[in-house]
Design an enzyme around this catalytic site. Structure first.
Site, PDB file in Angstrom:
ATOM      1  CE  LYS A 125      93.908 119.156 -15.406  1.00 34.35           C
ATOM      2  NZ  LYS A 125      93.518 117.841 -15.920  1.00 34.35           N
ATOM      3  CD  GLN A 140      90.639 115.451 -15.464  1.00 34.65           C
ATOM      4  OE1 GLN A 140      90.993 116.560 -15.818  1.00 34.65           O
ATOM      5  NE2 GLN A 140      91.469 114.603 -14.875  1.00 34.65           N
ATOM      6  CG  ASP A 143      95.592 116.403 -21.727  1.00 33.49           C
ATOM      7  OD1 ASP A 143      96.343 116.982 -20.919  1.00 33.49           O
ATOM      8  OD2 ASP A 143      94.420 116.083 -21.461  1.00 33.49           O
TER       9      ASP A 143
END
Ligand code: NDP
Length: 295
Positions: free
Chosen positions: A54, A98, A121
């Protein structure tokens, strides 16, 4: 029939190129680049790999990115304080924590602390709610990537019977929401299957569009697929394979060989949905920046 491969790596590279050009144009006009903060707690090798991918994609697209590595024994309060600081940071448009977090941390508490306007997200209940009632918000990157992939491949979803196998909050449910939403990329008749579905094959065999997000290696085989269906394999599984140098191979939730003899189009694993997820993370962060800084 031999299915055509939907090349997620290629589509994602195109999207990342488009995003990179827009970012270059914005910075040339004096606007600050989109900013993404990634929080990694603990030393899970898979999480470390995802975070590296990422941040590399961010750098390539000209984003500003910050990575916060915290030890496995980080406290919940420390993570909450970090999220609060990032919420207030004007250089940051997107905050990604994460998952999974270390066991002693209440994941929900951390995710709820993220400002919904920086929740790229799309996991915050505000964004989950926005998706379900058709309001603008952030949509989880993996299902968003699947929708984008279908659109760019010219696969119409309108009036199709779509079956999603899996009902997780990050893939299955938002995927079903997108497919049933009004308008472009939606308008499908959607059925969601899960571990309590008694005869999975009886349902999947009816699907014009089949999305597998199960987390079980090669669980969907060719005999479970309608001839000519479009098959999207979200799964990423490691299977022991002593013949490989690493001792394992990576495969999806679909048995690629048998499925590709029946489907009309299919995504490979790796190189299918995975790269699209990262491209959508960049897109969501850019979109957040546009909303904050201006188009
Ligand atoms: P979860 O484990 O959270 O959810 C799996 C879902 O599959 C559950 O709803 C479960 O049902 C259902 N399921 C399990 N077994 C069966 C079965 N035998 N028949 C029917 N349904 C079943 O996984 P995720 O949604 O997080 O991920 C799914 C897969 O996608 C994984 O392989 C993951 O690694 C991968 N993934 C890939 C991403 C990418 O970028 N390509 C991103 C995110 C995930 P129930 O709810 O009843 O337990």
């Amino acid at each position: 029939m031999t299915a055509a491969i939907i090349d997620g790596k290629k589509i994602a590279a195109e999207i990342r190129g488009e995003i990179g050009r827009e970012v270059a144009d914005r910075t040339a006009r004096g606007l600050r680049p989109p900013g993404l903060a990634v929080v990694l707690a603990g030393e899970n090798p898979a999480s470390q790999f995802y975070v590296r991918s990422k941040t590399a994609a961010c750098a390539e697209a000209g984003f500003h990115s910050e990575q916060y590595d915290r030890p496995a024994d980080v406290t919940e309060d420390e993570l909450l304080a970090l999220v609060a600081a990032l919420n207030a940071d004007p250089a940051i448009d997107g905050i990604l924590v994460q998952l999974p977090l270390p066991r002693h941390i209440d994941e929900e508490r951390i995710l709820l602390a993220i400002d919904p306007e920086k929740d790229i997200d799309g996991f915050h209940p505000v964004n989950v709610g926005n998706l379900s009632i058709g309001r603008t918000g952030f949509v989880p990157c993996t299902p968003l990537g699947v929708r984008e992939m279908l659109a760019r491949e010219g696969v119409s979803t309108r009036g199709k019977f779509a079956v999603v196998v899996g009902r997780s909050n990050i893939v299955g449910k938002p995927m079903a929401q997108l497919l049933m939403a009004r308008g472009e990329g939606g308008d499908a008749t959607v059925c969601v299957c899960h571990s309590a579905t008694p005869d999975l094959a009886a349902v999947t065999k009816q699907a014009d569009i089949l999305v597998a997000a199960i987390g079980r290696a090669e669980a969907v085989t060719g005999d479970m697929i309608k001839p000519g269906a479009v098959v999207i394999d979200v799964g990423i599984n490691r299977v022991d394979d002593p013949s490989r140098e690493k001792g394992y191979r990576v495969c999806g939730d679909v048995h690629f060989e048998s499925a590709s003899r029946v489907a009309s189009r299919i995504t490979p694993v790796p190189g299918g949905v995975g790269p699209m997820t990262i491209a959508m993370l960049l897109r969501n962060t850019l979109e957040s920046s546009r909303r904050r800084v201006g188009a």
